[in-house]
Design an enzyme around this catalytic site. Structure first.
Site, PDB file in Angstrom:
ATOM      1  N   LYS A  38      95.085  87.208  26.546  1.00 48.09           N
ATOM      2  CA  LYS A  38      93.744  87.809  26.525  1.00 48.09           C
ATOM      3  C   LYS A  38      93.185  87.838  27.938  1.00 48.09           C
ATOM      4  O   LYS A  38      92.795  86.816  28.499  1.00 48.09           O
ATOM      5  CB  LYS A  38      92.774  87.011  25.643  1.00 48.09           C
ATOM      6  CG  LYS A  38      91.482  87.813  25.408  1.00 48.09           C
ATOM      7  CD  LYS A  38      90.341  86.978  24.882  1.00 48.09           C
ATOM      8  CE  LYS A  38      89.449  86.450  25.955  1.00 48.09           C
ATOM      9  NZ  LYS A  38      88.786  87.462  26.788  1.00 48.09           N
ATOM     10  N   GLY A  83      89.835  79.942  34.241  1.00 45.18           N
ATOM     11  CA  GLY A  83      88.452  80.377  34.082  1.00 45.18           C
ATOM     12  C   GLY A  83      87.514  79.271  34.527  1.00 45.18           C
ATOM     13  O   GLY A  83      87.884  78.401  35.315  1.00 45.18           O
ATOM     14  N   CYS A 108      88.084  81.188  43.102  1.00 42.10           N
ATOM     15  CA  CYS A 108      88.101  79.741  42.841  1.00 42.10           C
ATOM     16  C   CYS A 108      88.366  78.964  44.124  1.00 42.10           C
ATOM     17  O   CYS A 108      87.905  77.844  44.291  1.00 42.10           O
ATOM     18  CB  CYS A 108      89.165  79.422  41.807  1.00 42.10           C
ATOM     19  SG  CYS A 108      90.781  80.074  42.258  1.00 42.10           S
ATOM     20  N   GLU A 162      93.319  75.986  34.883  1.00 39.81           N
ATOM     21  CA  GLU A 162      93.009  76.292  36.288  1.00 39.81           C
ATOM     22  C   GLU A 162      91.534  76.658  36.323  1.00 39.81           C
ATOM     23  O   GLU A 162      91.145  77.723  35.828  1.00 39.81           O
ATOM     24  CB  GLU A 162      93.859  77.483  36.773  1.00 39.81           C
ATOM     25  CG  GLU A 162      95.344  77.232  36.795  1.00 39.81           C
ATOM     26  CD  GLU A 162      95.760  76.275  37.896  1.00 39.81           C
ATOM     27  OE1 GLU A 162      95.031  76.150  38.899  1.00 39.81           O
ATOM     28  OE2 GLU A 162      96.808  75.643  37.748  1.00 39.81           O
ATOM     29  N   GLU A 181      79.480  75.804  41.865  1.00 41.33           N
ATOM     30  CA  GLU A 181      80.234  77.005  42.238  1.00 41.33           C
ATOM     31  C   GLU A 181      79.281  78.203  42.202  1.00 41.33           C
ATOM     32  O   GLU A 181      78.809  78.593  41.137  1.00 41.33           O
ATOM     33  CB  GLU A 181      81.364  77.189  41.219  1.00 41.33           C
ATOM     34  CG  GLU A 181      82.438  78.114  41.684  1.00 41.33           C
ATOM     35  CD  GLU A 181      83.560  78.248  40.665  1.00 41.33           C
ATOM     36  OE1 GLU A 181      83.285  78.277  39.454  1.00 41.33           O
ATOM     37  OE2 GLU A 181      84.722  78.340  41.098  1.00 41.33           O
TER      38      GLU A 181
HETATM   39  P1  NAD Z   1      85.120  82.324  32.069  1.00 43.29           P
HETATM   40  O1  NAD Z   1      85.431  80.899  31.830  1.00 43.29           O
HETATM   41  O2  NAD Z   1      83.779  82.824  31.697  1.00 43.29           O
HETATM   42  O3  NAD Z   1      86.162  83.266  31.303  1.00 43.29           O
HETATM   43  C1  NAD Z   1      87.554  83.142  31.501  1.00 43.29           C
HETATM   44  C2  NAD Z   1      88.268  83.690  30.273  1.00 43.29           C
HETATM   45  O4  NAD Z   1      87.953  82.858  29.156  1.00 43.29           O
HETATM   46  C3  NAD Z   1      87.849  85.111  29.888  1.00 43.29           C
HETATM   47  O5  NAD Z   1      88.969  85.814  29.391  1.00 43.29           O
HETATM   48  C4  NAD Z   1      86.852  84.851  28.758  1.00 43.29           C
HETATM   49  O6  NAD Z   1      86.712  85.935  27.861  1.00 43.29           O
HETATM   50  C5  NAD Z   1      87.469  83.647  28.082  1.00 43.29           C
HETATM   51  N1  NAD Z   1      86.538  82.832  27.298  1.00 43.29           N
HETATM   52  C6  NAD Z   1      85.185  82.753  27.399  1.00 43.29           C
HETATM   53  N2  NAD Z   1      84.703  81.893  26.471  1.00 43.29           N
HETATM   54  C7  NAD Z   1      85.772  81.417  25.794  1.00 43.29           C
HETATM   55  C8  NAD Z   1      85.924  80.480  24.724  1.00 43.29           C
HETATM   56  N3  NAD Z   1      84.871  79.880  24.153  1.00 43.29           N
HETATM   57  N4  NAD Z   1      87.174  80.191  24.284  1.00 43.29           N
HETATM   58  C9  NAD Z   1      88.261  80.778  24.864  1.00 43.29           C
HETATM   59  N5  NAD Z   1      88.165  81.691  25.857  1.00 43.29           N
HETATM   60  C10 NAD Z   1      86.935  81.997  26.323  1.00 43.29           C
HETATM   61  O7  NAD Z   1      85.444  82.581  33.620  1.00 43.29           O
HETATM   62  P2  NAD Z   1      85.238  83.914  34.436  1.00 43.29           P
HETATM   63  O8  NAD Z   1      83.772  84.089  34.691  1.00 43.29           O
HETATM   64  O9  NAD Z   1      85.998  85.033  33.820  1.00 43.29           O
HETATM   65  O10 NAD Z   1      85.998  83.543  35.804  1.00 43.29           O
HETATM   66  C11 NAD Z   1      85.426  82.818  36.820  1.00 43.29           C
HETATM   67  C12 NAD Z   1      85.837  81.361  36.765  1.00 43.29           C
HETATM   68  O11 NAD Z   1      87.254  81.242  36.810  1.00 43.29           O
HETATM   69  C13 NAD Z   1      85.348  80.583  37.975  1.00 43.29           C
HETATM   70  O12 NAD Z   1      84.851  79.326  37.570  1.00 43.29           O
HETATM   71  C14 NAD Z   1      86.599  80.407  38.826  1.00 43.29           C
HETATM   72  O13 NAD Z   1      86.568  79.314  39.704  1.00 43.29           O
HETATM   73  C15 NAD Z   1      87.635  80.270  37.788  1.00 43.29           C
HETATM   74  N6  NAD Z   1      88.959  80.590  38.353  1.00 43.29           N
HETATM   75  C16 NAD Z   1      89.832  79.579  38.610  1.00 43.29           C
HETATM   76  C17 NAD Z   1      91.071  79.854  39.198  1.00 43.29           C
HETATM   77  C18 NAD Z   1      92.077  78.760  39.469  1.00 43.29           C
HETATM   78  O14 NAD Z   1      93.250  79.094  39.640  1.00 43.29           O
HETATM   79  N7  NAD Z   1      91.691  77.508  39.515  1.00 43.29           N
HETATM   80  C19 NAD Z   1      91.401  81.168  39.511  1.00 43.29           C
HETATM   81  C20 NAD Z   1      90.474  82.176  39.249  1.00 43.29           C
HETATM   82  C21 NAD Z   1      89.255  81.877  38.651  1.00 43.29           C
END
Ligand code: NAD
Length: 502
Positions: free
Chosen positions: A189, A242, A298, A264, A396
């Protein structure tokens, strides 16, 4: 001032329509709902995805389960799987421009930057293909005359892969090829904001020869589709990238059936600079580290921890270089900073800047949004006089906002660096070996850059300490993450047991 690259309006843009991939077929889904993606750079709808429901999740997981339990994929030789991954890598290269356009227009990322992300992804697919053939266990011929042990690595099973919007193609490429290399099947997803390139990847994988059901791709909201994917009893492992908040929910969901979890998550990454550093190189890396991907990264180097003796000079040089950064149209090859993902996210970034100013920080450059008449953009922003206890120094921000903090001793610098909940990455700048190694050993983060920032390679493991995550991606152990370990304990010759006469 900032160098502006004004986007051209896209009045006649064609909306690209996508279906979901379940069991090798492109389908509409159980209901007829759709999700529209409005380009953050141009304010017009560019993509329309079929929106999955919980029933679609159940169908996709059933397909992945069937393909794992009864299908050919886990039973193929590693060489056969590897060849399919190599073919996929070649086909990604062929469709690189289409993939780059989708990530640029859906995420607002500069096209030149995305082109190198797609090239980097091709490299990762090839690396995973190579690792597939090296996956092996261990043998122990040292357990005595009557005993031998063999340790097997077996594919873990069905993996739920959930990715964010900031590096849509690169992040799925850090997970899926390794899961496939191990022999797993997957339900993927992508973020509902940037699903296009992952869906094109689905077309590529089908064409490359990945059997039906091995890779299923759903678009939908996290709270229902994502949550079902993380709690379903037929899923063996979750690989999630995420936010830390959703990572926590994911782990709680997985706990119900004790799934393996790889996370991650977020970062608040420091760059520590000492007076003996090459300051020209540091200033360039500071600006790059903070504004790359509009700071929606990130790994963003959002905290500069600068020695007091050079803080004034360094801040002035960073503010001056920030003026030269080109902000605007992601489709223009000269752009360095594109659009902000959503209007709500822009507001959040601005909230951090105004909150910091109210708490006593000084805006040394930028600080406000850029208005091109459509889309949403933020000026590269430098905040000076930031204190470790301010929200902008601990949380962040995920925007092009750089905070300058000061230190006096090495111990101070380490304490400030380690004072946040995150531990994803960090940088240290000094010409002194001892200084670099002391920081390298004592700062608690998954990656430490020395006299550089945000470099990486498929060979190098990546992931976070503390609330930045759990587990590592990439590196030579990446395929092992998607396996279970099984011990075969074998007896040779006559067994002398409890009741058997010796
Ligand atoms: P997010 O956590 O809002 O969403 C990430 C994914 O999770 C999306 O596909 C979203 O639809 C899904 N999601 C949302 N709620 C969910 C739930 N309750 N259960 C399961 N899935 C759910 O993050 P975002 O805003 O898309 O991305 C930004 C974040 O990602 C930042 O915090 C960033 O630091 C992090 N990130 C980390 C890395 C890493 O490698 N450490 C890399 C890129 C981004």
């Amino acid at each position: 001032m900032t160098v502006l690259v004004k986007p051209q309006a896209l009045p006649d843009v064609k909306v690209r329509e996508f279906k979901m991939l379940i069991d090798g077929k492109w389908v509409e889904g159980v209901e007829t709902g759709t999700i529209d993606r409005v380009a953050p750079s141009h304010g017009v709808t560019v993509s329309r995805y079929k929106s999955a429901t919980k029933d679609d999740v159940h169908r996709a997981i059933a397909a992945a389960r069937g393909a794992f339990d009864h299908g050919p994929w886990p039973r193929m030789t590693a060489a056969e799987r590897s060849n399919i991954l190599l073919k996929a890598a070649d086909m990604i290269s062929v469709r690189a421009e289409e993939l780059a356009y989708l990530d640029a227009i859906e995420a607002g990322k500069p096209i030149t930057q995305v082109r190198s992300e797609i090239a980097g992804s091709v490299d990762i697919w090839r690396y995973a293909a190579a690792l597939a053939r090296d996956l092996h266990g261990e043998s122990y011929n040292t357990l005595g005359d009557g005993m031998m042990g063999v340790v097997l690595r077996e594919a873990i099973g069905v993996v739920s892969i959930i990715t964010p919007w900031n590096f849509p193609f690169l992040i799925v490429s850090q997970k899926l090829p390794f899961a496939l290399a191990a022999g797993c099947t997957a339900v993927v997803k992508p973020s509902e904001l940037t699903s296009g390139s992952t869906l094109v990847l689905g077309e590529i994988l089908m064409e490359a020869g990945v059997p039906a059901g091995v890779v299923n791709i759903l678009v939908g909201m996290g709270a229902d589709v994502g949550a079902s994917m993380t709690s379903h009893p037929d899923v063996d492992m979750i690989s999630f990238t995420g936010s830390t908040g959703v990572g926590r929910l994911t782990m709680a969901n997985a706990a119900q059936t004790l799934k393996k979890v790889s996370l991650e998550l977020g970062g608040k990454n420091p760059q520590i600079v000492f007076p003996d550093a090459n300051l020209d190189e540091f200033v360039d890396a500071a600006v790059f580290g903070a504004y790359f991907n509009a700071g929606e990264c990130c790994n963003a180097g959002s905290r500069l921890i600068v020695h007091r003796d050079i803080a004034g000079d360094v801040t002035a040089r960073i503010a001056s270089l920030s003026e030269k950064v080109k902000v605007g149209d992601p489709l223009d090859p000269s752009t360095q900073v594109g659009a902000i993902i959503t209007p709500q996210h822009l507001q959040k970034i601005q909230g951090y800047v105004s909150g910091a100013a109210k708490s006593g920080a000084t805006v040394a450059h930028g600080g406000s949004q850029i208005d091109f008449g459509f889309g949403q953009y933020m000026a590269p922003t430098v905040l000076a006089d930031v204190k470790p206890e301010m929200a902008v120094a601990k949380e962040e921000v995920f925007g092009p906002v750089l905070s300058v903090l000061m230190f006096e001793t090495t111990e101070d610098a380490i304490r400030i660096a380690n004072s946040v909940d995150y531990g994803l990455s960090a940088g240290v700048w000094s010409r002194d070996f001892d200084t670099c190694m002391t920081i390298g050993r004592r700062v608690r983060a998954g990656t430490i850059w020395m006299n550089t920032f945000m470099d990486g390679a498929a060979e190098l493991p990546f992931g976070g300490y503390r609330q930045s995550g759990l587990g590592r991606e990439l590196g030579r152990h990446a395929v092992e993450d998607y396996t279970e370990t099984k011990t075969l304990n074998m007896h040779i010759g006559r067994r002398t047991g409890w009741w058997m006469p010796r």
